[in-house]
Design a protein around this motif. Structure first.
Motif, PDB file in Angstrom:
ATOM      1  N   LEU A   1       0.829  -1.204   0.000  1.00 23.69           N
ATOM      2  CA  LEU A   1       0.000   0.000   0.000  1.00 23.69           C
ATOM      3  C   LEU A   1       0.867   1.259   0.000  1.00 23.69           C
ATOM      4  O   LEU A   1       0.552   2.249  -0.660  1.00 23.69           O
ATOM      5  N   GLN A   2       1.977   1.224   0.744  1.00 24.02           N
ATOM      6  CA  GLN A   2       2.876   2.376   0.770  1.00 24.02           C
ATOM      7  C   GLN A   2       3.533   2.582  -0.592  1.00 24.02           C
ATOM      8  O   GLN A   2       3.714   3.717  -1.041  1.00 24.02           O
ATOM      9  N   CYS A   3       3.910   1.479  -1.260  1.00 27.02           N
ATOM     10  CA  CYS A   3       4.468   1.603  -2.614  1.00 27.02           C
ATOM     11  C   CYS A   3       3.466   2.286  -3.534  1.00 27.02           C
ATOM     12  O   CYS A   3       3.808   3.210  -4.285  1.00 27.02           O
ATOM     13  N   LYS A   4       2.219   1.835  -3.473  1.00 20.90           N
ATOM     14  CA  LYS A   4       1.185   2.406  -4.333  1.00 20.90           C
ATOM     15  C   LYS A   4       0.977   3.881  -4.027  1.00 20.90           C
ATOM     16  O   LYS A   4       0.839   4.714  -4.936  1.00 20.90           O
ATOM     17  N   ALA A   5       0.969   4.245  -2.724  1.00 17.79           N
ATOM     18  CA  ALA A   5       0.759   5.638  -2.334  1.00 17.79           C
ATOM     19  C   ALA A   5       1.900   6.534  -2.794  1.00 17.79           C
ATOM     20  O   ALA A   5       1.721   7.736  -2.982  1.00 17.79           O
TER      21      ALA A   5
ATOM     22  N   ARG B   1      13.448   0.031   5.338  1.00 18.62           N
ATOM     23  CA  ARG B   1      13.422   0.779   4.088  1.00 18.62           C
ATOM     24  C   ARG B   1      12.395   0.139   3.171  1.00 18.62           C
ATOM     25  O   ARG B   1      12.165  -1.067   3.215  1.00 18.62           O
ATOM     26  N   LEU B   2      11.770   0.970   2.354  1.00 13.34           N
ATOM     27  CA  LEU B   2      10.722   0.495   1.462  1.00 13.34           C
ATOM     28  C   LEU B   2      11.311   0.255   0.076  1.00 13.34           C
ATOM     29  O   LEU B   2      11.878   1.161  -0.536  1.00 13.34           O
ATOM     30  N   TYR B   3      11.198  -0.973  -0.407  1.00 11.14           N
ATOM     31  CA  TYR B   3      11.652  -1.323  -1.748  1.00 11.14           C
ATOM     32  C   TYR B   3      10.435  -1.714  -2.581  1.00 11.14           C
ATOM     33  O   TYR B   3       9.685  -2.628  -2.212  1.00 11.14           O
ATOM     34  N   CYS B   4      10.240  -1.018  -3.689  1.00 11.80           N
ATOM     35  CA  CYS B   4       9.071  -1.228  -4.536  1.00 11.80           C
ATOM     36  C   CYS B   4       9.515  -1.685  -5.923  1.00 11.80           C
ATOM     37  O   CYS B   4      10.584  -1.296  -6.406  1.00 11.80           O
TER      38      CYS B   4
ATOM     39  N   PHE C   1      13.471  -5.812 -10.681  1.00 11.00           N
ATOM     40  CA  PHE C   1      14.331  -5.002  -9.811  1.00 11.00           C
ATOM     41  C   PHE C   1      13.442  -4.153  -8.914  1.00 11.00           C
ATOM     42  O   PHE C   1      12.368  -3.701  -9.323  1.00 11.00           O
ATOM     43  N   TYR C   2      13.903  -3.947  -7.672  1.00 13.21           N
ATOM     44  CA  TYR C   2      13.132  -3.166  -6.707  1.00 13.21           C
ATOM     45  C   TYR C   2      13.887  -1.883  -6.374  1.00 13.21           C
ATOM     46  O   TYR C   2      15.062  -1.925  -5.989  1.00 13.21           O
ATOM     47  N   ASP C   3      13.216  -0.748  -6.531  1.00 14.17           N
ATOM     48  CA  ASP C   3      13.809   0.553  -6.234  1.00 14.17           C
ATOM     49  C   ASP C   3      13.566   0.927  -4.776  1.00 14.17           C
ATOM     50  O   ASP C   3      12.518   0.618  -4.201  1.00 14.17           O
ATOM     51  N   SER C   4      14.537   1.634  -4.187  1.00 14.73           N
ATOM     52  CA  SER C   4      14.347   2.155  -2.837  1.00 14.73           C
ATOM     53  C   SER C   4      13.406   3.348  -2.893  1.00 14.73           C
ATOM     54  O   SER C   4      13.575   4.258  -3.702  1.00 14.73           O
ATOM     55  N   ALA C   5      12.399   3.351  -2.025  1.00 13.57           N
ATOM     56  CA  ALA C   5      11.426   4.448  -1.964  1.00 13.57           C
ATOM     57  C   ALA C   5      11.494   5.163  -0.625  1.00 13.57           C
ATOM     58  O   ALA C   5      10.521   5.759  -0.174  1.00 13.57           O
ATOM     59  N   GLY C   6      12.660   5.100   0.038  1.00 10.63           N
ATOM     60  CA  GLY C   6      12.836   5.785   1.310  1.00 10.63           C
ATOM     61  C   GLY C   6      12.470   4.914   2.497  1.00 10.63           C
ATOM     62  O   GLY C   6      12.305   3.690   2.387  1.00 10.63           O
ATOM     63  N   LYS C   7      12.333   5.534   3.651  1.00  7.03           N
ATOM     64  CA  LYS C   7      11.966   4.807   4.861  1.00  7.03           C
ATOM     65  C   LYS C   7      10.505   4.388   4.793  1.00  7.03           C
ATOM     66  O   LYS C   7       9.673   5.074   4.199  1.00  7.03           O
TER      67      LYS C   7
ATOM     68  N   CYS D   1       8.930  -0.451  12.782  1.00 10.49           N
ATOM     69  CA  CYS D   1       9.910   0.555  12.381  1.00 10.49           C
ATOM     70  C   CYS D   1       9.537   1.912  12.970  1.00 10.49           C
ATOM     71  O   CYS D   1       8.385   2.349  12.864  1.00 10.49           O
ATOM     72  N   VAL D   2      10.510   2.550  13.606  1.00  9.87           N
ATOM     73  CA  VAL D   2      10.337   3.886  14.169  1.00  9.87           C
ATOM     74  C   VAL D   2      11.496   4.741  13.680  1.00  9.87           C
ATOM     75  O   VAL D   2      12.654   4.468  14.002  1.00  9.87           O
ATOM     76  N   GLU D   3      11.199   5.746  12.860  1.00 13.80           N
ATOM     77  CA  GLU D   3      12.211   6.631  12.287  1.00 13.80           C
ATOM     78  C   GLU D   3      13.324   5.839  11.613  1.00 13.80           C
ATOM     79  O   GLU D   3      14.505   6.128  11.752  1.00 13.80           O
ATOM     80  N   GLY D   4      12.931   4.799  10.867  1.00 13.57           N
ATOM     81  CA  GLY D   4      13.882   4.037  10.072  1.00 13.57           C
ATOM     82  C   GLY D   4      14.636   2.964  10.814  1.00 13.57           C
ATOM     83  O   GLY D   4      15.537   2.338  10.248  1.00 13.57           O
TER      84      GLY D   4
END
Length: 371
Positions: A281-285, A301-304, A312-318, A332-335
């Motif tokens: 859901l976070q990837c979609k958002a 870290r979020l990999y989408c 291949f999965y790109d990093s989308a931040g924390k 996860c709290v602040e990464g």
């Protein structure tokens, strides 16, 4: 609703004004009422108000009062009308036709409620809170870039600037006002800040006067907030801010996190409908395909799934705070993964509505509805 934009003109050399522009005073009680002004608008009273406000602020800094200059007012008025006629933003007068005669210039544009234009001098001056008295030459070299712009403030209180001209014009639709300030002698001259921008007495007790700097301190922790998820196992957080006190310009920021778990226990533990994955859901958002991957050692870290490289999965931040770590053994709290008792979904089904189907609106992520 009131909007306001400011612009100033900064130069690195002092240009002397012609002597016949010094000391020319405007005739009192002048009433102008042309197409650029509101019917009955007393521009003389407006100019006098702006002069008095300039001089009030200048008195706080112990510098001489300004006087009105007829030639400066005429040129400021002419340029304000040009800006209002074009109505395409704030652009300083730089062509020979402007004939500034070496004067400094502050610009402001206001729109919205009637009377918004009266805030011009106040808003120019309010940049005082960003002025660094401890290193003013560095501050001059980067106004509005690496730090807050302060050149409007410094022009208002510049000790050597003792002549003022104010121009005012309103656009044809009466919705936007342009205010032009012209100053002699020109302020904001490199190498002359220390003797022209003096501290005000009221600043002695503020961070502006503490050149050694003092560090920021955290506020108390807040009360626990809402559950981070409405289903699937969420957590509650407490937060704090670096405001007790805020760090001075030369002080250090607070060291440490601004969020923490209120308790090591889950909330809203019922299963989510359709077993939706919160990372997906976070990837979609965030504009990625709704397919996520958990990387070993980087579970916060979020990999989408990449849209450009196959498999291949790109990093989308924390990931969002409250996202489950791998194997549901923490959140996860602040990464950073914070250990929690392992999340185990209850065996009972999720809530249903009167028709016996899943109630999707009662079971949703804080970031996006399930669909």
């Amino acid at each position: 609703m009131i909007g306001y934009l400011l612009l100033l003109h900064v130069v690195g050399v002092m240009v002397q004004a012609r002597t016949n522009h010094i000391g020319e005073m405007i005739t009192p009680n002048l009433m102008e009422n042309d197409a650029n002004l509101n019917p009955g608008f007393d521009i003389n009273a407006f100019r006098l108000d702006q002069l008095n406000l300039h001089n009030y602020y200048r008195s706080l800094h112990g510098v001489p009062a300004m006087t009105r200059n007829a030639a400066l007012e005429a040129k400021a008025q002419e340029y304000a009308e040009i800006l209002a006629a074009k109505n395409n933003g704030l652009n300083h007068c730089v062509s020979p036709k402007c004939d500034k005669k070496g004067a400094g210039e502050n610009l402001a544009r206001a729109w919205g409620s009637t009377g918004a234009e009266s805030n011009a001098t106040r808003d120019w001056y309010n940049e005082v809170w960003y002025y660094n008295y401890c290193n003013d030459e560095v501050n001059f070299k980067r106004p509005g870039y690496e730090s807050k712009e302060t050149g409007h403030f410094t022009q208002v209180v510049w000790k050597a600037s003792v002549q003022l001209g104010i121009g005012y014009a309103r656009t044809a639709d009466r919705k936007t006002v342009y205010v032009v300030g012209r100053y002699l002698a020109h302020g904001n001259v490199a190498g002359q800040y220390a003797e022209n921008v003096l501290k005000a007495n009221y600043l002695f007790k503020t961070f502006q006067d503490n050149c050694a700097g003092y560090n920021g301190g955290f506020s108390a922790w807040s009360e626990p907030g809402e559950c981070s998820q409405s289903c699937g196992g969420g957590v509650r957080f407490q937060s704090r801010t670096c405001t007790n006190p805020k760090p001075s310009l030369n002080g250090a920021d607070c060291q440490g996190g601004t969020r923490k778990l209120a308790a090591q226990e889950w909330c809203n533990i019922r299963s989510c409908p359709g077993d939706k994955n919160h990372r997906e859901l976070q990837c979609k958002a965030r504009g990625h395909p709704a397919k996520a991957y958990i990387s070993t050692g980087q579970e916060c870290r979020l990999y989408c799934l990449s849209t450009t490289v196959q498999n291949f999965y790109d990093s989308a931040g924390k990931v969002d705070d409250g996202t489950h770590c791998k194997s549901d053994k923490g959140v996860c709290v602040e990464g950073v993964c914070t250990e929690m008792p392992k999340y185990v979904a209850p065996t009972q089904p999720p809530p249903t509505n009167a028709g016996g189907t899943y109630d999707f609106f009662r079971c949703k992520s804080k970031k996006a509805l399930f669909d």
